[in-house]
Design a protein around this motif. Structure first.
Motif, PDB file in Angstrom:
ATOM      1  N   GLU A 144      16.745  -5.397  10.475  1.00 16.86           N
ATOM      2  CA  GLU A 144      16.833  -4.231   9.597  1.00 16.86           C
ATOM      3  C   GLU A 144      15.844  -3.143  10.001  1.00 16.86           C
ATOM      4  N   GLU A 145      14.726  -3.535  10.573  1.00 16.94           N
ATOM      5  CA  GLU A 145      13.801  -2.515  11.094  1.00 16.94           C
ATOM      6  C   GLU A 145      14.465  -1.732  12.226  1.00 16.94           C
ATOM      7  N   GLU A 202       0.829  -1.216   0.000  1.00 19.45           N
ATOM      8  CA  GLU A 202       0.000   0.000   0.000  1.00 19.45           C
ATOM      9  C   GLU A 202       0.859   1.261   0.000  1.00 19.45           C
ATOM     10  N   GLY A 203       1.866   1.207  -0.804  1.00 19.54           N
ATOM     11  CA  GLY A 203       2.700   2.391  -0.961  1.00 19.54           C
ATOM     12  C   GLY A 203       3.746   2.590   0.112  1.00 19.54           C
ATOM     13  N   ILE A 204       3.725   1.713   1.116  1.00 21.70           N
ATOM     14  CA  ILE A 204       4.719   1.851   2.196  1.00 21.70           C
ATOM     15  C   ILE A 204       5.818   0.814   1.992  1.00 21.70           C
ATOM     16  N   ILE A 205       7.025   1.280   2.065  1.00 26.91           N
ATOM     17  CA  ILE A 205       8.154   0.371   1.919  1.00 26.91           C
ATOM     18  C   ILE A 205       8.862   0.248   3.245  1.00 26.91           C
ATOM     19  N   ARG A 206       9.162  -1.003   3.590  1.00 22.50           N
ATOM     20  CA  ARG A 206       9.852  -1.241   4.864  1.00 22.50           C
ATOM     21  C   ARG A 206      10.944  -2.274   4.650  1.00 22.50           C
ATOM     22  N   PRO A 207      11.962  -2.235   5.479  1.00 18.96           N
ATOM     23  CA  PRO A 207      12.961  -3.309   5.404  1.00 18.96           C
ATOM     24  C   PRO A 207      12.353  -4.603   5.917  1.00 18.96           C
ATOM     25  N   VAL A 208      12.816  -5.710   5.388  1.00 14.45           N
ATOM     26  CA  VAL A 208      12.322  -7.012   5.829  1.00 14.45           C
ATOM     27  C   VAL A 208      13.136  -7.475   7.042  1.00 14.45           C
TER      28      VAL A 208
END
Lengths: 550, 116
Positions: free
Chosen positions: B107-108, B97-103
């Protein structure tokens, strides 16, 4: 306390200059990271998740007021205002910049501190009993021998590239407060049948991936032979320890594969062919070192001392509780050993702010003889507080958020930095410790003495294997889980805890620990700690409580 | 190489996926695996992300992202010494939904800081 001599100062000044130039060349691109990495590690600088981490050696955990203030200064100027005491009685700063690290080293050198040999495959900081010199059950003060080992092992050319790191602990009391059995070499000061004091030498202990309790290498070693015998043992390890597999490189694996008898033969053979003369500890040398640790000028007990103290106990419930858990008996009448808890509820175990470091420095001057000791359980001991001063001392601590009365209880949790800071970790430790400590606070008095230890990975910096209840963070397909062990012990009854069952999620940790404690409280006999109950009743009641009948 | 740059402010935040010189967001399906490059900054050890064209940023939002992580890493590794980045490696990122996050939690935590 031991004070540096001219040799120590010159060596440190030279090291600061060398390191400053190494950092300059690295930043200028004249050294690659591959070339620079071993140089910075040799000086205690790691690269962690968010920044460089600087590990500062605190020899056998002892700090002067000037050193405490310097750590506060480092926290304030170079870090984010706090530091973290480790299970090796050292201090770590987690937010360090490479280009400022030579300045930190220079600042530390000005108060006789450094970070050398806090990393790398060398002999690390020698640890000891935080009650050394003041414990009433002590045969002799172990600190002079820690200092002798420090001087011998610092920059030892033969042992700078061992197969793996090497840790030594020294204790002199029947009650082991230094986790001697989980060290590569553990030394107990003991008395033989003739009444002479020497060392019982243990070898091959360690935690990590393969937890093993040390075995007795020699029942009695005369003091004068301490260094030559250590040198012989290190030589055997240096020659035969594995270098092909990092996970099998510690001396515990060598001892396990050879067997203690063959290891003893090898050490004795090496010892027999060595020239001991240069390493023999002559009486004059030992006396000179011991003089640095002479007892302070204790005051005579005042006739009103006890009345002051008893009145405070009677009138202040919080002080009375703190007295019960944080204060231990001192060998000198009229004095007490006070432990400052660095485990206030809901905070990272072992963390301390710059302001608190400054306060401890001030209090060590006001309510002691200018000395504190860091414990491997991540607290701070004031070894010499007059009993009549205890109420005022407590009030000063409490006002700074350091009055938590939980030493040795369930919320006095050891925890490594875990995945929040450490590149090696698989799971977080600090949030688990914070939540668990808060959760257990209401029942910890009912439970009584309890050692809970948490590690974020199998390297076991949080000593989970030897916790009465141990919690190990594991990664399962990117999710944190926690494997729980029960029945471990780091004291003279040392034991590795047994795995209770499959790992639980972070949300289930508090509940699982509660159930283990329920079993212990229900089944314990008078005076039994959890490991003793575990040994007597076995693992089944604990497994059943957490996982149900199976 | 053709890389895509995640733009946006604040983390976790809204991102659009753009190829260089693209004026409009391109279509990236949720099934497409995407990668970014992260490292530690030499001077202070700060977490940094490759932002393309030999630049690095402390903001995850500035990450160049691409389906070919190895190629992105090779591009990030190019440059004269001293490289600003130490220990560069590929990380997987997700887009939803348009949000990119580290896996992954590790990494978070690197991207957003300690949780405690």
């Amino acid at each position: 306390m031991y004070r540096y001599d001219e040799f120590d100062r010159r060596f440190l000044d030279e090291r600061v200059a060398q390191y400053r130039d190494q950092v300059r060349r690295r930043l200028a691109g004249q050294l690659s990271e591959e070339e620079f990495r071993p140089l910075r590690l040799r000086n205690g600088l790691y690269l962690q998740l968010h920044a460089y981490m600087y590990r500062i050696a605190i020899p056998y955990g002892t700090l002067s007021p000037a050193q405490l203030r310097m750590l506060g200064h480092v926290a304030r100027k170079y870090d984010r205002g706090y530091g973290h005491f480790t299970t090796r009685q050292n201090m770590q700063f987690n937010w360090i910049k490479l280009d400022e690290s030579p300045d930190i080293m220079a600042d530390l050198a000005s108060v006789e501190m450094h970070s050398i040999q806090t990393s790398g495959n060398c002999i690390r900081n020698t640890t000891s009993d935080p009650f050394a010199g003041v414990a009433d059950d002590e045969i002799e003060d172990p600190r002079p021998y820690c200092e002798i080992i420090r001087q011998w092992s610092t920059l030892h050319p033969e042992f700078s590239w061992l197969p793996r790191k090497f840790k030594i602990a020294v204790s002199a009391s029947k009650k082991d407060r230094a986790a001697v059995h989980v060290h590569d070499i553990g030394l107990y000061l003991v008395r033989n049948a003739e009444g002479e004091v020497g060392f019982q030498v243990l070898i091959g202990g360690g935690l990590g991936r393969t937890p093993i309790m040390a075995k007795v290498l020699r029942e009695f070693l005369p003091k004068k032979d301490l260094l030559s015998y250590l040198e012989a043992a290190l030589r055997v390890y240096n020659e035969y320890g594995r270098r092909d597999n990092i996970y099998k490189a510690r001396i515990k694996i060598l001892v396990q594969s050879l067997g203690i008898d063959k290891m003893r033969e090898a050490v004795d053979a090496e010892w027999a062919k060595m020239d001991h003369t240069p390493l023999d500890l002559d009486n004059e040398t030992v006396r000179a070192i011991i003089a640095h640790f002479a007892p302070p000028a204790y005051a005579a007990v005042g006739k009103d001392d006890d009345a002051v103290f008893q009145a405070a106990v009677a009138s202040d419930r919080k002080f009375a509780r703190w007295m019960k858990y944080n204060v231990a008996h001192h060998k000198q009448p009229g004095y007490a050993i006070a432990t400052v808890s660095l485990k206030p509820l809901g905070t990272p175990p072992g963390d301390i702010t710059a302001e608190q470091l400054d306060l401890l420095a001030e209090l060590s001057e006001t309510y002691g003889f200018g000395e504190v000791r860091v414990t491997h359980e991540q607290n701070v001991v004031f070894p010499d507080v007059r009993r009549s001063d205890l109420p005022a001392f407590y009030n000063a601590l409490a006002a700074a958020g350091l009055g938590t009365a939980n030493i040795g209880l369930a919320s006095d949790i050891i925890a490594c930095p875990g995945l929040d800071y450490c590149t090696l970790a698989n799971a977080r430790s600090i949030p688990v410790a914070e939540k668990l400590g808060e959760h257990l606070a209401d029942r910890e008095e009912e439970v009584g003495p309890m050692k809970i230890k948490i590690s974020g990975c199998i390297n076991a910096c949080g000593h989970h294997h030897v916790g009465h209840i141990g919690i190990l963070g594991v990664d399962k397909n990117g999710e944190e889980f926690y494997q729980i062990t029960v029945g471990g012990s780091a004291d003279e009854q040392s034991a590795v805890g047994g795995i209770v069952g499959r790992a639980v999620s972070s949300d289930q940790v508090n509940d699982a620990v509660d159930k283990l404690l329920d079993v212990y409280v229900r089944m314990r006999c008078e005076g039994e700690d959890l490991p003793a109950t575990y040994r007597r009743v076995g693992p089944e009641p604990f497994k059943e409580a957490v996982y149900g009948a199976h | 190489m053709v890389y895509r740059t995640a733009t946006g402010a604040g983390l976790p935040g809204q991102f659009t996926i753009r190829a260089p010189n693209e004026s409009e967001p391109s279509a990236v399906t949720t099934e497409t695996k995407l990668y970014a490059i992260t490292a530690s900054r030499l001077r202070d050890g700060a977490v940094i992300y490759f932002a393309g064209k030999q630049t690095w940023s402390v903001k995850f939002a500035d990450s160049a992202i691409a389906p070919d992580g190895d190629a992105l890493l090779a591009e990030a590794a190019a440059g004269p010494p001293p490289l600003e980045a130490v220990g560069a490696y590929v990380i997987e990122v997700t887009q939803a939904e348009g949000i990119i996050r580290p896996v992954g939690l590790r990494e978070e935590i690197r991207a957003f800081g300690p949780t405690a």
